[in-house]
Write an enzyme that holds these catalytic residues in place. Structure first.
Site, short mmCIF file in Angstrom:
data_model
loop_
_atom_site.label_atom_id
_atom_site.label_comp_id
_atom_site.label_asym_id
_atom_site.label_seq_id
_atom_site.Cartn_x
_atom_site.Cartn_y
_atom_site.Cartn_z
N ASP A 62 0.66 13.22 -18.94
CA ASP A 62 -0.63 12.52 -18.84
C ASP A 62 -1.36 12.87 -17.54
OD1 ASP A 62 -2.63 10.90 -19.87
OD2 ASP A 62 -1.78 9.06 -19.06
N LYS A 87 1.71 -3.30 -8.37
CA LYS A 87 1.11 -3.19 -9.70
C LYS A 87 1.70 -4.31 -10.56
CE LYS A 87 0.99 0.26 -13.44
NZ LYS A 87 1.41 1.64 -13.77
#
Length: 183
Positions: free
Chosen positions: A92, A4
């Protein structure tokens, strides 16, 4: 493995994510290997999940079969239980933050908004390096518990469980339980 790449202006979020991920070892949590920094980017190395994310699966299939919902619900509950047992509030949970490996095992990922209980318990807001107070609440409105829309609301284990219920509902119906054109 998957890598990432994140721009350096998101350093605070990445460092929080790395701090949370660093000691987590559970089959329902994305495996973190390492991170490093270059002149313009931060790089995080994770396990690769060939199955994509739960959001894509729901978009593709619309309504998942009951047996799949039960299995996925168990996976998510076990992942949340592990986090909560380690004093971490996920903050989240949503379909796009849940990956599937090649064996269709769900893995929680993206811990950028997650908090350790000790960080949530501090009474006075702290000022960060940029001189700003941290946001008390953040997340995705479709999956946020009602108390998070009030001034006194704080992320908790209960708000993670609320989000789990919203994700289970979305797997069954193909859409989130609460939606509106405005906050």
């Amino acid at each position: 493995m998957a890598v990432k790449s994140v721009e350096k202006n998101r350093r605070k979020k990445v460092l929080n994510e790395v701090r949370i991920f660093h000691n987590l070892k559970n089959r329902h949590i994305l495996r973190f290997f390492n991170w490093y920094e270059t002149r313009n980017h931060l790089w995080i190395i994770f396990e690769y999940c060939a199955g994509g994310d739960l959001f894509q699966l729901i978009e593709q299939d619309k309504q998942l079969p009951e047996d799949s919902i039960k299995k996925f619900g168990r996976d998510l509950a076990q992942g949340l239980y592990y986090l909560h047992a380690n004093s971490i509030v996920y903050c989240d949970l949503k379909p796009s933050n849940v990956l599937l490996n090649e064996y269709s095992t769900l893995k929680l990922c993206d811990f950028g908004l997650s908090r350790k209980l000790v960080d949530l318990d501090s009474a006075a807001p702290k000022v960060d390096e940029e001189g700003e107070e941290p946001k008390a609440k953040s997340g995705t409105p479709y999956y946020m518990a009602p108390e998070l829309f009030t001034d006194e609301g704080v992320h908790s284990f209960q708000s993670d469980i609320w989000a789990l219920g919203c994700v289970l509902y979305e797997m069954a119906t193909g859409k989130p339980p609460f939606s509106a054109s405005s906050l």
